[in-house]
Design an enzyme around this catalytic site. Sequence first.
Site, PDB file in Angstrom:
ATOM      1  CE  LYS A 176      -1.607  -1.375   3.871  1.00 52.15           C
ATOM      2  NZ  LYS A 176      -2.319  -1.556   5.161  1.00 52.15           N
ATOM      3  CB  THR A 210      -6.308   4.129   6.244  1.00 54.14           C
ATOM      4  OG1 THR A 210      -4.948   4.161   6.667  1.00 54.14           O
ATOM      5  CG2 THR A 210      -6.867   5.521   6.228  1.00 54.14           C
TER       6      THR A 210
HETATM    7  N1  LIG Z   1      -4.438  10.675   1.963  1.00 53.11           N
HETATM    8  C1  LIG Z   1      -4.877   9.606   1.300  1.00 53.11           C
HETATM    9  N2  LIG Z   1      -5.709   9.745   0.248  1.00 53.11           N
HETATM   10  C2  LIG Z   1      -6.182   8.687  -0.434  1.00 53.11           C
HETATM   11  N3  LIG Z   1      -5.865   7.415  -0.121  1.00 53.11           N
HETATM   12  C3  LIG Z   1      -5.024   7.198   0.912  1.00 53.11           C
HETATM   13  C4  LIG Z   1      -4.490   8.268   1.684  1.00 53.11           C
HETATM   14  N4  LIG Z   1      -3.686   7.756   2.672  1.00 53.11           N
HETATM   15  C5  LIG Z   1      -3.740   6.426   2.529  1.00 53.11           C
HETATM   16  N5  LIG Z   1      -4.514   6.076   1.459  1.00 53.11           N
HETATM   17  C6  LIG Z   1      -4.862   4.723   1.014  1.00 53.11           C
HETATM   18  O1  LIG Z   1      -5.418   4.069   2.129  1.00 53.11           O
HETATM   19  C7  LIG Z   1      -5.075   2.697   2.129  1.00 53.11           C
HETATM   20  C8  LIG Z   1      -4.308   2.385   3.417  1.00 53.11           C
HETATM   21  O2  LIG Z   1      -2.947   2.653   3.168  1.00 53.11           O
HETATM   22  P1  LIG Z   1      -1.815   3.009   4.194  1.00 53.11           P
HETATM   23  O3  LIG Z   1      -0.545   2.773   3.454  1.00 53.11           O
HETATM   24  O4  LIG Z   1      -2.058   4.357   4.765  1.00 53.11           O
HETATM   25  O5  LIG Z   1      -2.095   1.894   5.269  1.00 53.11           O
HETATM   26  P2  LIG Z   1      -1.584   1.763   6.733  1.00 53.11           P
HETATM   27  O6  LIG Z   1      -0.342   2.577   6.896  1.00 53.11           O
HETATM   28  O7  LIG Z   1      -1.515   0.301   7.018  1.00 53.11           O
HETATM   29  O8  LIG Z   1      -2.740   2.392   7.569  1.00 53.11           O
HETATM   30  P3  LIG Z   1      -2.753   2.742   9.157  1.00 53.11           P
HETATM   31  O9  LIG Z   1      -2.839   4.242   9.156  1.00 53.11           O
HETATM   32  O10 LIG Z   1      -3.993   2.097   9.634  1.00 53.11           O
HETATM   33  O11 LIG Z   1      -1.507   2.180   9.781  1.00 53.11           O
HETATM   34  C9  LIG Z   1      -4.259   2.499   0.842  1.00 53.11           C
HETATM   35  O12 LIG Z   1      -5.137   2.126  -0.207  1.00 53.11           O
HETATM   36  C10 LIG Z   1      -3.674   3.873   0.571  1.00 53.11           C
HETATM   37  O13 LIG Z   1      -3.349   4.035  -0.783  1.00 53.11           O
END
Ligand SMILES: Nc1ncnc2c1ncn2[C@@H]1O[C@H](COP(=O)(O)OP(=O)(O)OP(=O)(O)O)[C@@H](O)[C@H]1O
Length: 267
Positions: A176, A210
Amino acid sequence: MNYIPASLTIAGTDPSGGAGIQADLKTFQELQSYGMSVITSVVAQNTTGVQDVQHMPTPMIKQQLESVISDIPFQAFKTGMLANIDIMQAVAEKISPLDIPYIMDPVMVAASGDRLIAEDAQIYLRENLLPLTTVTTPNIPEAEVITDRTIDTLEDMQQAAKQIVHEYGAGAALVKGGHMQGEAVDFLYDGNKTHTLSAERIDTNNTHGTGCTYSAAIAAYMSHGYPLPEALQKAKEYVTAAISHSFPIGNGSGPTNHWALRKELVK
Ligand SMILES: Nc1ncnc2c1ncn2[C@@H]1O[C@H](COP(=O)(O)OP(=O)(O)OP(=O)(O)O)[C@@H](O)[C@H]1O
Ligand SMILES: Cc1ncc(CO)c(N)n1
């Protein structure tokens, strides 16, 4: 109705409601999959960070799993925070016989920067849990730990996804891109092909939970019978809507809006 689509989450808690078990259950409910949960750790946390953690004793984790598995059929499950090797071992023992989609969010560090699992457990997770997965959903820092290399570019993300499948035996890997600049691009490598999932980056700090919400949405869609790439595409749409309608509540990084796709509102 012949069967009720149901999903199980095995994870830690978030009393502020944006991440962990609470986010998973809200997501299952919104996506019309009957939601069930096994708690691995109770985490005192909120939008600003983690204040304290207490892990459940492993016999209690195993008993929770037995209670659910012996009683109610479900079609998909996910794991989130599995804090140490003992917990991972207990969970692995109970889930190994299950022949349904397993979505593993390899939770290591909260968005606030607080570490959620022991360092030696990272290796255990790679060696013992990854081979059981249908798909694993690391963010970039997690993918770096798993693959033991730095990820700076979109090409690196795609390489990491392949490595996680071919070297560590995951069924598929979704790397991600929430932590990258520019568009929010994720790459799924399914063993044969790389699929790109992209969405416009939303300018918000409200991204608490997220990752939990995304992996729970994949489980929910798979519980309805969607195959992996379709379930992922739909889950990406769900998490993007949840981020774009997220809330400015709390003093830190606010939660996503789990009911963002609803057509009818209470008022
Ligand atoms: N500002 C943003 N706008 C649109 N999509 C986003 C944004 N931030 C994260 N995403 C999307 O949200 C999803 C979760 O991704 P992310 O890499 O943030 O996960 P994570 O770090 O495991 O989350 P967490 O914050 O729960 O630790 C992915 O599909 C990413 O592309
Ligand atoms: C319990 C739990 N799992 C995962 C995360 C990662 O967002 C979190 N903050 N808390």
